[in-house]
Scaffold this active site. Sequence first.
Site: not given
Lengths: 387, 694
Positions: B330-332
């Site tokens: 995801g956004s990581t």
Amino acid sequence: MMLGNEFTSARLRRGEMTLGEKLWQVSWSLVLVIMVVAAIGLGMLYSAANGSWDPWASRQATRFAVGIALMLTVALTDIRFWMRYAYVFYGIMLVLLVAVEIKGTIGMGAQRWIDLGIFQLQPSELMKLALVLALARYFHGADLEDVRRLSFLVPPIFLVLVPFGLVLRQPDLGTALMLAAGSGAIAWLVGVRLWIFALLLGGGLAAIPVAWQFLHGYQKNRVLTFLNPERDPLGAGYHILQSKIALGSGGMFGKGFMAGTQAHLNFLPEKQTDFIFTMMAEEFGMVGGLVLLSLYVILVIYGFAITFRCRHQFGRLVAMGVTMTFFLYVFINIAMVMGLIPVVGVPLPLISYGGTAMLTLLLGFGLLLCVFVHRDIQMGRRGSYDD
Amino acid sequence: MKQRDGDRAKMFTRRAALLGGFQITLVGALVGRMYYLQVVESDRYKTMAEENRFNLRLLPPPRGEIVDRFGMPLAVNRQNYRVSIIGEDILRHVRSAEEREAAVSHTLDALSRIAPLSEYDRARVQRELKRRRGFVPVTIRENLTWEEMASIQVNKPDLPGITIDEGLTRFYPFGEKAAHLLGYVSSVSEEELGDDPLLELPGFRIGKQGIEKVYDLALRGHGGTSRVEVNALGRVIDEQTTEEARPGAEVPLTIDMRLQDFASKRLAGESASAVVIDIHTGAILAMASMPAFDPNVFTRGLSNNEWKDLVRNPRSPLSNKAIAGQYSPGSTFKMVVALAALEGGVIQENQTVFCPGHTELGGHRFHCWKRGGHGTMNLENALAQSCDVYFYEVAKRCGIDRISDMAKRFGVGEMLNVGLPGERPGLMPSRAWKTATLGESWHQGETLVAGIGQGYVLSTPLQLAVMVARIANGGLKVEPTLSRMTPTPGEQGFLDANAASPLLAKPPPSIGVTKAHLDAVRGGMFAVSNGPRGTARRYGIPIEGWRLSGKTGTTQVRRISMRERETGIRREEDLPWELRNHALFVCYAPEDAPRYALAICVEHGGGGSSAAAPVARDIMLETLRLDPARKRPGEEPRVEDLPPELRALMEEAHAKAEMTSAVYGPPAPPGLLEEEEDDEDETTIPPNLEGTPL
């Protein structure tokens, strides 16, 4: 008139000896050899119990003491008594054998014992002597012509076959074979012709497949194991394999008294009875085994010597019969523990723990001594003084 | 008459001589046989007699201990007291089966007054006594308490035939808290039998999972031998030790058990995992995965039901999620995308992208998590607010292959070989990968989806921790490590191998990323936790010297339907647990002099900022307090001694850890652990592409 030595007095020929004279005539050197062998046996029983007189050595010593007394009693009894009552003894033993058959105590998987209260008697052992006496008496008066008559041989064949069959039924293959072999030796000595032996032997061999059907499982096993010891190394072959390991590991000089690992760690079966020779040879090596064997050979030589010193056929036959029986004990036992023949329960004479065998052997030596004491007696065909 | 007697005597003599000769032959056979057995074959039989007499008994070595970086024992051997009964001691005068049972019963009754016995045990003892040889001890009960053992010893005169013996069993003092890391030991299975005769010892146990498995050879040690003199029945007569058993080597881990303990407690109640790593050395300081199992249970053996419960549990307590859990980052993942673009020169740090809430590509609409859009975004803002549209644009410009290459340099989608069984590689797609495995060409839409760490991209929490470590340490390729020891012995054994592989023999190689670019990304991460609009600003550590920089991530487990998007009805709490989003958070600290990196994933936790960030903050707080890379136990500041603001945070963190571990097992009821607040959790927008796996 007998052949003989001129120093033999007529009185001696008639058997008119005092007790002192008889005692003087006893071959004490033979008694000494017997005692030496028995002493070795007690030592081995002491070792078998891990250095204890209990439970075997002390009891065996008592039996030996009783046995020696009986032996001397027999030795000093007039030989004509044994001649006269030979058939009677034989008959008694036959009755006991039948009694065992009917109401015996089960022991060691076979009916061999009869409980006399004080101790348990194995009539098949005493039968060995009774049969010798009976056959000796039967052939005492027989000359070569008699012996060559087939009809003359029928009664002794029955004398042998009846106890043979009864003992075989118990079942006690070892004793049965000893009865047959001992009787065979007597028959051989009196001059029974070779072809008769060949015939009997051939018949016997032919009967083996039939007899095989009647053998007990454990007996079949023993024979099969003998023929192929690796057949069942943990089962029936285990005993003989462990026995050979014990013997072999003993080497030339042995592991030392009470230091036999096979025996003391119980790998060796029946070390106080049938396999006591193994224990001895493990602890004292081949040297120890040869010493014992030599003592046995000396005893056999005594037997032969007494036979040849004896002036009457009855005595000669009794002496040879007893000697042969003794020899068979020695040979069968040692050959069996060394894996030369199948395991048949035959004790090592004068050494194995066991009452009846000791009694039989000492009574047998009593007869041998009796023959020696009365070697010059003149015996008629019926055992009387004058023919 | 005389003639006849003469003939008979001659015949007798001749035949007696023959008989004598026959006997001599037989005696000769006996002597020959004696010679053969006792002289010729003697050596063979001597060997056989020795074999008969002596059994070589194998002495099991004590298993090596596993300790943490400061020597705290994590896996030890504990005395196990066992009470047994020896039949012959009480059954000597027993004649019948009834008498035997009565005698045994009597003894067991006496024993049960001291140590309780189950009916099952009693029946088993009766049964075994019937079967075994008299001198073989039959185990009545194992794992006696010390008190039970002591009072049996005291009462021994009244307990004929009862003996106590002791053995060693593996014990894990921290139980579930390091279960996945340490693994467990268990009986040797048929397939595992090998050259080592130790494996055939009854009751011998070998490592089946985790460090216990990987370092099994080191931990196992070498068996000793003793020569046991036995008799024909197998009774031991004498025993002599000829070779002492050599205990297994001690295996030191890089773990700080205090931190591991804290992390496990803090994660308890969730299906979650966390990895704390030293960014300079790659030493893993904590690797927690929850829920876990009790490895001590495995030592004694599990019942069928216990095993079924573990296997069927939807939260998979047997799996080490830190290395085996593969999640869309995801956004990581956005740091990697940003670095790929910066390095590729397709964007500049201050270049802006306008976010209207969505972007279009090939007729598909790609949504930003924020429905109204973020407006004008530069890199720092885009990271801080996790703007999806910015990263769609950046990814589009950059292309999947550059992203893929950068991701692999940071360890995403790569096997890191941390040295635990069950590690999984994740997945970093590229054009070549798609052609090779799916036989299809790459769509540009998929690049956009990968740009926000979705689609094919899969990573493990360990990979994310390593990724952050490599960002924070200035682009050095540190490798994650659990132990300085190598699992295979060197020439001179394990200690040699241990000495030969120092943790930082040489500085790790650079991954070749410009420092300015890393600084730009770190600036964005700083803003996530410290900036006014950062997605995790409420879970920062607002104290100088303790500040952390992080990145939230929320990855959806299912597609969001058009209807849900239109109606806006999509409250995470309304969804069944297994359909809720995974919550991720990665961070490093302290910002001014980074030392520790942390990645955490709360499965179905809801949102990265609401479910993962607070847990991560607490764990990082404890990491910074303990500072295991620099301080030995005892040197760390006590909570009470911290400045008040920090102390408040720390006490809250500790209180939460105690609370979560207290409500261990089922998920904590919402609201108890986290404030119920509509957070700015970025919900990753579903890429509306056919065939995109989620």
